[in-house]
Design a protein around this motif. Structure first.
Motif, PDB file in Angstrom:
ATOM      1  N   ARG A 111       8.069  -5.067  16.359  1.00  0.00           N
ATOM      2  CA  ARG A 111       7.168  -4.573  17.399  1.00  0.00           C
ATOM      3  C   ARG A 111       5.790  -4.240  16.838  1.00  0.00           C
ATOM      4  O   ARG A 111       5.626  -3.940  15.665  1.00  0.00           O
ATOM      5  CB  ARG A 111       7.757  -3.319  18.057  1.00  0.00           C
ATOM      6  N   GLY A 112       4.818  -4.301  17.721  1.00  0.00           N
ATOM      7  CA  GLY A 112       3.481  -3.814  17.409  1.00  0.00           C
ATOM      8  C   GLY A 112       2.753  -4.614  16.345  1.00  0.00           C
ATOM      9  O   GLY A 112       2.937  -5.826  16.186  1.00  0.00           O
ATOM     10  N   LEU A 113       1.918  -3.902  15.609  1.00  0.00           N
ATOM     11  CA  LEU A 113       1.051  -4.521  14.625  1.00  0.00           C
ATOM     12  C   LEU A 113       1.821  -5.350  13.603  1.00  0.00           C
ATOM     13  O   LEU A 113       1.380  -6.438  13.209  1.00  0.00           O
ATOM     14  CB  LEU A 113       0.250  -3.432  13.907  1.00  0.00           C
ATOM     15  N   ALA A 114       2.969  -4.853  13.165  1.00  0.00           N
ATOM     16  CA  ALA A 114       3.740  -5.538  12.124  1.00  0.00           C
ATOM     17  C   ALA A 114       4.102  -6.959  12.529  1.00  0.00           C
ATOM     18  O   ALA A 114       4.202  -7.854  11.682  1.00  0.00           O
ATOM     19  CB  ALA A 114       4.995  -4.738  11.791  1.00  0.00           C
ATOM     20  N   THR A 116       2.323  -9.078  13.931  1.00  0.00           N
ATOM     21  CA  THR A 116       1.209 -10.015  13.714  1.00  0.00           C
ATOM     22  C   THR A 116       1.042 -10.382  12.237  1.00  0.00           C
ATOM     23  O   THR A 116       0.250 -11.270  11.909  1.00  0.00           O
ATOM     24  CB  THR A 116      -0.119  -9.413  14.205  1.00  0.00           C
ATOM     25  N   LEU A 117       1.774  -9.712  11.371  1.00  0.00           N
ATOM     26  CA  LEU A 117       1.574  -9.911   9.935  1.00  0.00           C
ATOM     27  C   LEU A 117       2.503 -10.945   9.317  1.00  0.00           C
ATOM     28  O   LEU A 117       2.320 -11.336   8.160  1.00  0.00           O
ATOM     29  CB  LEU A 117       1.734  -8.575   9.201  1.00  0.00           C
ATOM     30  N   VAL A 118       3.508 -11.377  10.063  1.00  0.00           N
ATOM     31  CA  VAL A 118       4.487 -12.315   9.502  1.00  0.00           C
ATOM     32  C   VAL A 118       3.816 -13.623   9.083  1.00  0.00           C
ATOM     33  O   VAL A 118       3.980 -14.100   7.954  1.00  0.00           O
ATOM     34  CB  VAL A 118       5.623 -12.596  10.505  1.00  0.00           C
ATOM     35  N   LEU A 119       3.068 -14.222   9.993  1.00  0.00           N
ATOM     36  CA  LEU A 119       2.421 -15.496   9.690  1.00  0.00           C
ATOM     37  C   LEU A 119       1.426 -15.381   8.543  1.00  0.00           C
ATOM     38  O   LEU A 119       1.482 -16.181   7.591  1.00  0.00           O
ATOM     39  CB  LEU A 119       1.735 -16.066  10.931  1.00  0.00           C
ATOM     40  N   PRO A 120       0.488 -14.419   8.573  1.00  0.00           N
ATOM     41  CA  PRO A 120      -0.472 -14.353   7.465  1.00  0.00           C
ATOM     42  C   PRO A 120       0.175 -14.113   6.118  1.00  0.00           C
ATOM     43  O   PRO A 120      -0.260 -14.681   5.110  1.00  0.00           O
ATOM     44  CB  PRO A 120      -1.414 -13.211   7.859  1.00  0.00           C
ATOM     45  N   VAL A 121       1.223 -13.289   6.079  1.00  0.00           N
ATOM     46  CA  VAL A 121       1.921 -13.061   4.808  1.00  0.00           C
ATOM     47  C   VAL A 121       2.584 -14.350   4.332  1.00  0.00           C
ATOM     48  O   VAL A 121       2.474 -14.730   3.155  1.00  0.00           O
ATOM     49  CB  VAL A 121       2.967 -11.938   4.950  1.00  0.00           C
ATOM     50  N   ALA A 122       3.249 -15.054   5.246  1.00  0.00           N
ATOM     51  CA  ALA A 122       3.933 -16.295   4.877  1.00  0.00           C
ATOM     52  C   ALA A 122       2.937 -17.375   4.477  1.00  0.00           C
ATOM     53  O   ALA A 122       3.129 -18.089   3.478  1.00  0.00           O
ATOM     54  CB  ALA A 122       4.804 -16.774   6.033  1.00  0.00           C
ATOM     55  N   TRP A 170      -4.118 -14.415  10.215  1.00  0.00           N
ATOM     56  CA  TRP A 170      -3.950 -13.169  10.977  1.00  0.00           C
ATOM     57  C   TRP A 170      -4.729 -13.236  12.284  1.00  0.00           C
ATOM     58  O   TRP A 170      -4.262 -12.747  13.328  1.00  0.00           O
ATOM     59  CB  TRP A 170      -4.408 -11.992  10.124  1.00  0.00           C
ATOM     60  N   PHE A 171      -5.884 -13.849  12.269  1.00  0.00           N
ATOM     61  CA  PHE A 171      -6.664 -14.027  13.491  1.00  0.00           C
ATOM     62  C   PHE A 171      -5.835 -14.747  14.547  1.00  0.00           C
ATOM     63  O   PHE A 171      -5.847 -14.369  15.736  1.00  0.00           O
ATOM     64  CB  PHE A 171      -7.927 -14.833  13.181  1.00  0.00           C
ATOM     65  N   GLY A 172      -5.077 -15.763  14.124  1.00  0.00           N
ATOM     66  CA  GLY A 172      -4.255 -16.513  15.062  1.00  0.00           C
ATOM     67  C   GLY A 172      -3.201 -15.659  15.735  1.00  0.00           C
ATOM     68  O   GLY A 172      -2.966 -15.776  16.951  1.00  0.00           O
ATOM     69  N   THR A 173      -2.557 -14.784  14.978  1.00  0.00           N
ATOM     70  CA  THR A 173      -1.503 -13.949  15.570  1.00  0.00           C
ATOM     71  C   THR A 173      -2.087 -12.797  16.379  1.00  0.00           C
ATOM     72  O   THR A 173      -1.489 -12.366  17.373  1.00  0.00           O
ATOM     73  CB  THR A 173      -0.568 -13.407  14.475  1.00  0.00           C
ATOM     74  N   VAL A 174      -3.238 -12.279  15.962  1.00  0.00           N
ATOM     75  CA  VAL A 174      -3.879 -11.201  16.726  1.00  0.00           C
ATOM     76  C   VAL A 174      -4.319 -11.718  18.095  1.00  0.00           C
ATOM     77  O   VAL A 174      -4.105 -11.064  19.132  1.00  0.00           O
ATOM     78  CB  VAL A 174      -5.075 -10.621  15.951  1.00  0.00           C
ATOM     79  N   LEU A 188      -5.297  -3.105  22.044  1.00  0.00           N
ATOM     80  CA  LEU A 188      -6.540  -2.537  21.515  1.00  0.00           C
ATOM     81  C   LEU A 188      -6.337  -2.015  20.099  1.00  0.00           C
ATOM     82  O   LEU A 188      -7.199  -2.193  19.233  1.00  0.00           O
ATOM     83  CB  LEU A 188      -7.021  -1.412  22.431  1.00  0.00           C
ATOM     84  N   ARG A 189      -5.180  -1.422  19.851  1.00  0.00           N
ATOM     85  CA  ARG A 189      -4.891  -0.885  18.522  1.00  0.00           C
ATOM     86  C   ARG A 189      -4.829  -2.012  17.483  1.00  0.00           C
ATOM     87  O   ARG A 189      -5.378  -1.894  16.385  1.00  0.00           O
ATOM     88  CB  ARG A 189      -3.571  -0.127  18.543  1.00  0.00           C
ATOM     89  N   VAL A 190      -4.175  -3.101  17.855  1.00  0.00           N
ATOM     90  CA  VAL A 190      -4.040  -4.241  16.935  1.00  0.00           C
ATOM     91  C   VAL A 190      -5.416  -4.852  16.636  1.00  0.00           C
ATOM     92  O   VAL A 190      -5.755  -5.140  15.485  1.00  0.00           O
ATOM     93  CB  VAL A 190      -3.091  -5.300  17.522  1.00  0.00           C
TER      94      VAL A 190
END
Length: 497
Positions: A111-114, A116-122, A170-174, A188-190
């Protein structure tokens, strides 16, 4: 709307997202790079993959990638025979889907911000691991699509190219997080968190671009590159009896070039045969021209002179006399002469190397290329970058493909190199992309760069990647001959990277 119409509309949208992603990939290739396309491509591909099953995502994304890499956008980029090229592109296309597969499988469970981080980390992990690939290094990295944005590129001085890969992904997932059905406050938080990272990156880059290095001294340096295609033309004519003219912009993997190269192998195996006297004469002319150009630049005030990669052709039996000629020139004019040489040894091997001569007429070092380009058969070097302390700062030299490997070049940064000379040999399909790859190494390690290159963009840049001069080898008054003269800062900067 009927259920059937709804399905057709859904399929149409999926096809649109995938097509737009493929188009953006097409426009992000080394042959014609539109920086914005790289960012939008991730947005559309994430949108597509998240709306189909994981298996469908892998299959359709791989197929789209294969179509793009086999299109004109990548033709001639990788100098491999047709079948080998297709196999390589298919494998690379499948591997490139893995970060999107990870995002498809994992992000819905978070959930949430986390999420969006899966793709950029991978994606960043894959990009980093790929940098150790002995064949291509970081050459295909999406990070290089952003070179024209020097403010963004300055972040490489902190952590290499990886933050750029991360921010693009990260831009793509955001964007997709905002696109999807999430509470407005969470969206808005993300976005705020993403902006809180991106804005400082650009502020840092702008601050760095506005800065200056310690001191304002510079050295006049000359990069020299001449075409060696006449050697291939003459060899082919001797072997076949057929006269040919090879255009400067010829594709390296074209059947025509492969046919001509096969003839050159005969010459390498029996270079002193009487029938190859015309070829040896052409080689002597090229070598003489290199010395003539070097002398002209020395007379004009150049204090460092570098030839492009393997620009001089030398037989092992003649190398001592060739080097003595260079020593005499360097001592006469008081210059540093870095010679890009291809030496044919007595056992029919080839040494792609640099021989550096000081103003005192001494040989400072002999360096063999450490990172061989795909298909290159030269003797491989030891992997130690030679460094020379001069009155113009600490000078180092590498050869072409060496500069595609950040972990290799970092040894120069760690030893405080101020000026990097990188003699190279490119081809039109990878110009100016490949010169920009080298310029990024300059930003990462805080040194200035002089890159003499045949069949590419000759460049000089400072430690920020800012151009100090450029010459397009394909567009010079004297066809097949290019000289770039630039005043290069003698003091580099130390970087966190």
């Amino acid at each position: 709307m009927t259920r059937s119409n709804s399905h057709w509309r859904s399929y149409g949208l999926l096809a649109l997202w995938l097509s737009l992603a493929a188009l953006c990939s097409f426009l992000s290739s080394p042959k014609w790079t539109i920086p914005l396309a790289a960012w939008l491509g991730v947005v559309f591909l994430v949108r597509f993959v998240r709306q189909v099953s994981p298996l469908q995502g892998v299959i359709w994304t791989s197929l789209a990638s294969i179509v793009v890499t086999l299109s004109p956008a990548f033709q001639g980029v990788f100098p491999a025979p047709a079948i080998e090229f297709v196999i390589t592109m298919v494998i690379a296309s499948v591997i490139s889907t893995l970060p999107y597969l990870a995002d498809r499988l994992i992000s819905p469970k978070i959930r949430g911000l986390a999420s969006t981080l899966v793709l950029p980390v991978a994606a960043t992990t894959l990009d980093y691991l790929s940098s150790f690939n002995s064949s291509f290094g970081t050459f295909p990295s999406i990070a290089y699509t952003q070179f024209d944005n020097l403010a963004l590129m300055q972040v490489t001085s902190l952590a290499g190219i990886w933050p750029i890969t991360f921010l693009i992904s990260w831009f793509g997932t955001v964007v997709n997080f905002v696109w999807e059905d999430h509470p407005a406050k969470l969206q808005l938080r993300v976005v705020t968190v993403y902006a809180s990272i991106v804005v400082p990156v650009f502020l840092f880059g702008s601050w760095r671009l506005a800065g200056t290095a310690d001191g304002d001294s510079s050295v006049r340096a000359a990069a020299i590159a001449t075409s060696t295609l006449s050697i291939l033309e003459t060899t082919y004519e001797v072997d076949s009896g057929e006269a040919v003219s090879i255009p400067l912009d010829v594709a390296q993997n074209s059947p025509f070039v492969q046919r001509v190269l096969s003839s050159s192998q005969n010459f390498y195996a029996d270079s002193q045969a009487e029938r190859y006297a015309p070829v040896r004469a052409v080689i002597a002319e090229i070598n003489d021209e290199l010395f003539t150009l070097a002398e002209q630049e020395a007379q004009a005030g150049a204090q460092i002179i570098s030839w492009s990669e393997a620009n001089a052709f030398v037989f092992a039996a003649n190398e001592e006399a060739f080097v003595a000629r260079a020593q005499n020139l360097a001592q006469t004019y008081g210059v540093y002469l870095m010679m890009g040489i291809l030496t044919y040894t007595e056992d029919n091997t080839r040494e792609n190397k640099i021989i550096a001569v000081t103003p005192r007429g001494e040989v400072a070092f002999e360096y063999l290329k450490s990172k061989l380009a795909p298909g290159e058969t030269s003797v491989q070097g030891t992997g130690v970058i030679p460094i020379l302390d001069t009155e113009f700062g600490r000078v180092a030299s590498t050869i072409c493909w060496d500069m595609d490997f950040p972990s290799f070049i970092r040894q120069a940064g760690r030893q405080g190199v101020d000026i990097m000379l990188a003699p190279s040999g490119d081809w039109q399909a990878i110009s100016p992309w490949h010169s920009r790859v080298a310029m990024v190494r300059a930003i990462e390690n805080g040194f200035s760069l002089l890159r003499p290159v045949r069949h590419g963009l000759l460049v000089a840049s400072d430690w920020r990647g800012a151009s100090l001069g450029q010459v397009n080898f394909f567009n010079t008054p004297q066809v097949g001959e290019a000289v770039l003269v630039s005043n290069i800062p003698t003091k580099g900067v130390r970087t966190l990277y």
